[in-house]
Design an enzyme around this catalytic site. Structure first.
Site, mmCIF file in Angstrom:
data_model
loop_
_atom_site.group_PDB
_atom_site.id
_atom_site.type_symbol
_atom_site.label_atom_id
_atom_site.label_comp_id
_atom_site.label_asym_id
_atom_site.label_seq_id
_atom_site.Cartn_x
_atom_site.Cartn_y
_atom_site.Cartn_z
ATOM 1 N N ASP A 213 -16.468 -71.769 -50.230
ATOM 2 C CA ASP A 213 -15.742 -71.341 -51.427
ATOM 3 C C ASP A 213 -15.705 -72.511 -52.409
ATOM 4 O O ASP A 213 -15.179 -73.584 -52.095
ATOM 5 C CB ASP A 213 -14.325 -70.930 -51.047
ATOM 6 N N ASP B 177 -18.821 -67.500 -56.715
ATOM 7 C CA ASP B 177 -18.342 -68.786 -56.211
ATOM 8 C C ASP B 177 -18.025 -68.818 -54.717
ATOM 9 O O ASP B 177 -17.433 -69.788 -54.241
ATOM 10 C CB ASP B 177 -17.110 -69.231 -56.994
ATOM 11 N N GLU B 178 -18.418 -67.804 -53.955
ATOM 12 C CA GLU B 178 -18.164 -67.862 -52.523
ATOM 13 C C GLU B 178 -19.185 -67.027 -51.763
ATOM 14 O O GLU B 178 -19.751 -66.067 -52.287
ATOM 15 C CB GLU B 178 -16.744 -67.387 -52.190
#
Length: 419
Positions: A30, A124-125
């Site tokens: 993350d 983003d993860e």
């Protein structure tokens, strides 16, 4: 996971970067305060300052906040006005998804250099299954350290990683490791890790479910695990109760699925003041179509169905869509479609929100392109791709909203198209 909640970071030697990673093939990576961190990378003078990314108007919502801003209580999904009240000295920036998409693609490539089993959840993860990478790169914790080092060195960004036997526990681990940390949850210690956590840490426990569980005296994951399933059925319904009971005992059989494909790409805007001016509405749809086009091209996707979303001042929402003969990633083509759909609606009242979305996506490099009869081979798409390149180098603000669409048609000698 459940509602946004804070898990205590570190401090327990049983769960940390050096804990036993045997039987822990799943990583959850993350990125830390991703949008805000990308903006700080683009503007180094903002380093160390409170930065908030999101809608900057009175109806805006926070998308990302730097950790300097979070110290004042600013959080994602918070109204921007509330964030301004909590942290008036922060730098408030509108999002630039072209920049974030480019940064995301670079980071995801680092993950895929380690294993092909990468399941992105958002820009983003991602989940990674590194069971097959042990021979090349070592154990899961060593692989996590390698990823963190490469992300920092090659992107200038930081990430937090959870290492665990399952996706659910790995995601909890990355949350607890934030910011810029690594946490291993050993397979033999999963229940020791889970059971002290608040019930809101479980996937699917929102505010209402948490209140229902608290009325039953169930405050921790351990409380829920030990509760009679019949009691949970009464409070939550059979499906939700069974799901949460399994998670509370650390049982999550889901595999990492790299085939997962984004189903749609869109953009929308909420006006600071409700509008009914056709010129402003047209200009806004142009800008939204440009954003969607840029995101499609950045993701290597084209869409066959284009839709427009209109929310009236009384919150009544109408959506209309049209399926195209040929999939597209060209903003001008999407705008022509959504403007036609909007004018056919004839809402006749003030507008609170507008949105544009491309659906039925497919890979651009696997989708044949078809020229309209009589159209030249080079035109709007080439102009938009050139603007993408300029935006990647100088920022989208240099080009300006819908600049491609309000300028001269690159295919014809004619007067500029005006909104």
């Amino acid at each position: 996971m459940g509602r946004s909640q804070s898990l205590p970071r570190g401090g327990d030697p049983r769960f940390g970067p050096d804990a036993d990673d045997t039987g822990c093939p799943i990583l959850h990576v993350d990125m830390d305060a991703f949008y805000a961190s990308v903006e700080v990378r683009h503007r180094p003078e903002l380093r160390g300052r409170a930065v908030v990314v999101g809608g900057v108007g009175p109806r805006g919502v926070v998308s990302s906040a730097s950790y300097e801003a979070r110290r004042y209580g600013v959080r994602s999904a918070m109204p921007t006005m509330r964030a301004r009240a909590l942290c008036p000295h922060a730098v408030f920036l509108p999002p630039d998804f072209t920049r974030y998409t480019a940064a995301s693609r670079a980071v995801m490539q680092i993950f895929r250099d380690v294993t092909p089993l990468v399941e992105p959840l958002s820009l983003d993860e991602a989940f990674l299954d590194v069971a097959g990478a042990r021979r090349l790169f070592g154990g899961p914790a060593a692989i996590a350290r390698r990823i963190r080092e490469r992300v920092a060195a090659e992107s200038g960004l930081t990430c937090s990683v959870g290492v665990a036997p399952s996706k659910f526990v790995a995601k909890l681990g990355s949350t607890r490791a934030k910011p810029d940390g690594l946490l291993v949850v050993p397979a033999t210690r999963v229940l020791d890790f889970l059971h002290p956590l608040p019930v809101a840490a479980l996937w699917g426990v929102g505010e209402r479910a948490e209140q229902a569980l608290r009325r039953l005296g169930l405050r921790t994951v351990g409380d829920l695990a030990e509760a009679p399933v019949g009691m949970l059925h009464t409070a939550l319904g059979e499906a939700a109760a069974s799901h949460l009971h399994e998670l509370a005992w650390g049982r999550d059989p889901r595999r990492v699925s790299p085939e997962q494909v984004e189903k749609s790409i869109g953009a929308e805007v909420t006006f600071d003041v409700d509008v009914d001016d056709p010129t402003e509405i047209r200009r806004t749809l142009l800008a939204l179509a440009e954003k969607v086009g840029a995101r499609l091209r950045g993701a290597g996707q084209v869409g066959r169905t284009v839709s427009v979303k209109v929310r009236m001042a009384d919150f009544r929402t109408v959506t209309r869509s049209r399926t195209l003969d040929v999939p597209t990633d060209v903003a001008r083509e999407m705008f022509d479609t959504v403007w036609s759909l909007y004018t056919a609606l004839q809402p006749g009242e003030r507008i609170r929100l507008l949105g544009v979305r491309a659906e039925s996506l497919s890979a651009a490099d696997e989708t044949p392109r078809q020229l309209t009869l009589g159209a030249p081979e080079r035109g709007w798409r080439e102009a938009e791709v050139a603007a993408d390149a300029a935006a990647a180098r100088f920022g989208r603000s240099v080009i300006g909203p819908a600049s491609l669409l309000t300028g001269r048609d690159p295919r014809r000698n004619e007067n500029p198209t005006r909104p």
